[in-house]
Design a protein around this motif. Structure first.
Motif, PDB file in Angstrom:
ATOM      1  N   ALA A  38       0.672  -1.393   0.409  1.00  0.00           N
ATOM      2  CA  ALA A  38       0.261   0.123  -0.168  1.00  0.00           C
ATOM      3  C   ALA A  38       0.798   1.267  -0.090  1.00  0.00           C
ATOM      4  N   THR A  39       0.539   2.624   0.670  1.00  0.00           N
ATOM      5  CA  THR A  39       0.948   3.945  -0.052  1.00  0.00           C
ATOM      6  C   THR A  39       2.641   3.761   0.859  1.00  0.00           C
ATOM      7  N   SER A  40       2.604   3.272   2.072  1.00  0.00           N
ATOM      8  CA  SER A  40       3.363   3.087   3.075  1.00  0.00           C
ATOM      9  C   SER A  40       4.704   3.151   2.327  1.00  0.00           C
ATOM     10  N   LEU A  41       4.447   2.042   1.253  1.00  0.00           N
ATOM     11  CA  LEU A  41       5.517   1.962   0.181  1.00  0.00           C
ATOM     12  C   LEU A  41       6.435   3.131  -0.468  1.00  0.00           C
ATOM     13  N   ALA A  42       5.986   4.606  -0.888  1.00  0.00           N
ATOM     14  CA  ALA A  42       6.036   5.256  -1.783  1.00  0.00           C
ATOM     15  C   ALA A  42       6.503   6.605  -0.222  1.00  0.00           C
TER      16      ALA A  42
END
Length: 319
Positions: A89-93
């Motif tokens: 999810a977003t946390s990877l970015a």
């Protein structure tokens, strides 16, 4: 000549591997605990994805470090053969800008395969909190700075980032209480041991509809069809606030393009199934489509966006 022969042999093996793929089960690594949004969406899409591939698709949970533990295992310890993919999810970015130290480089070590869905968060409070709107929540927060607590499923996760952005845009101070997963945070939110949570719609909308927590607003720019009665945070009195999370699939860098394309096509075919789309949209998510290159551009844009948010918001680095 020997070097040329070796290169030709390697190329031939790669092509053959891509043509035969998949010849066994494919594993989706979910780097979060069971019961969260990634798990929900992964289980919805995995059956039809497996049908499109002609092989079983297995979900494996490797939670920890806000999603980075499972992501690292795929990036650094899985073969680039398409048989192990990451659903994250977003946390990877955001992690490259937020974390003090990263054990891998998401841009260099992972290859985007396909987007799955974009998802708003839903701002909720415990039923014991004396706030029935975002305006009332802001009033409470400003009357007692740093006293109201907000739960997240770990530093850098979407339900952490959504509130950090809210704090910056609205100019309020809330105390972060990180958990290992949203599922662990929920009982404390329901019991009133923590006050606020901006969680992803698929994993929180049922709790709101059952009256276990009080929904205040959605974080998207438009109201959600899954909860049309709830205003957006912008409508509710915080101009300029918008937060959209996303989930998508990645493979280790070096995965043959033909293999990545086969995975992408299987995921997109699953997303075209009316039953799958209905299950996703009724939970407040919006299906994503497109090829690996399109999702790659989207992901790199997200990395750049969160670098700006962290810099402009002067968010402290996380361990």
């Amino acid at each position: 000549m020997k070097i040329l022969a070796i290169l030709v042999l390697c190329l031939t093996c790669t092509i053959a591997s891509a043509q035969n793929f998949p010849s066994r089960a494919v594993t989706i690594v979910v780097p979060y605990a069971p019961g969260g949004t990634a798990d929900i969406l992964g289980r919805i899409v995995s059956i039809k994805m497996g049908e499109a591939l002609g092989q079983q698709v297995i979900i494996e949970y490797r939670p920890g470090a806000g999603g980075n533990l499972g992501a690292e295992s795929v990036a650094k310890r899985s073969g680039p053969d398409g048989y192990t993919v990451l659903l994250t999810a977003t946390s990877l970015a955001s992690s490259p800008s937020l974390m003090r130290k990263m054990p891998f480089d998401p841009v260099k070590d992972l290859a985007p395969v396909a987007g799955l869905a974009t998802i708003p968060n839903i701002a909720v409070v415990s039923n014991g909190v004396a706030a029935k709107s975002i305006a009332e929540l802001l009033a409470l927060a400003r009357a007692q700075p740093g006293k109201l607590t907000f739960a997240s499923s770990g530093p850098g996760t979407s339900n952490h980032l959504a509130v950090e952005l809210f704090k910056v845009v609205a100019g309020v101070d809330l105390l972060h209480v990180p958990y290992k997963s949203a599922g662990q945070a929920l009982p404390d939110l329901i019991a009133g041991r923590v006050d606020v949570m901006f969680d992803l719609m698929p994993s929180m909308i049922g709790q709101v509809k059952q009256g276990k927590v009080r929904g205040l607003a959605v974080t998207s720019a438009r109201r959600s069809a899954a909860a049309p009665e709830l205003p957006t945070v912008m409508e509710a009195g915080v101009p300029g606030y918008e937060f959209i999370a996303w989930h998508g699939f990645f493979a280790p860098t070096g995965t043959p393009p033909d293999v990545a394309l086969k995975l992408n096509m299987a995921i997109n075919r699953a997303m075209e199934n009316p039953e799958v789309r209905a299950q996703i949209t009724e939970r407040g998510a919006e299906p994503m489509t497109g090829g690996p290159e399109e999702f790659g551009r989207y992901f790199r844009g997200e990395v750049e966006k969160w670098a700006r948010v962290v810099r402009d918001g002067k968010l402290p680095p996380l361990d």
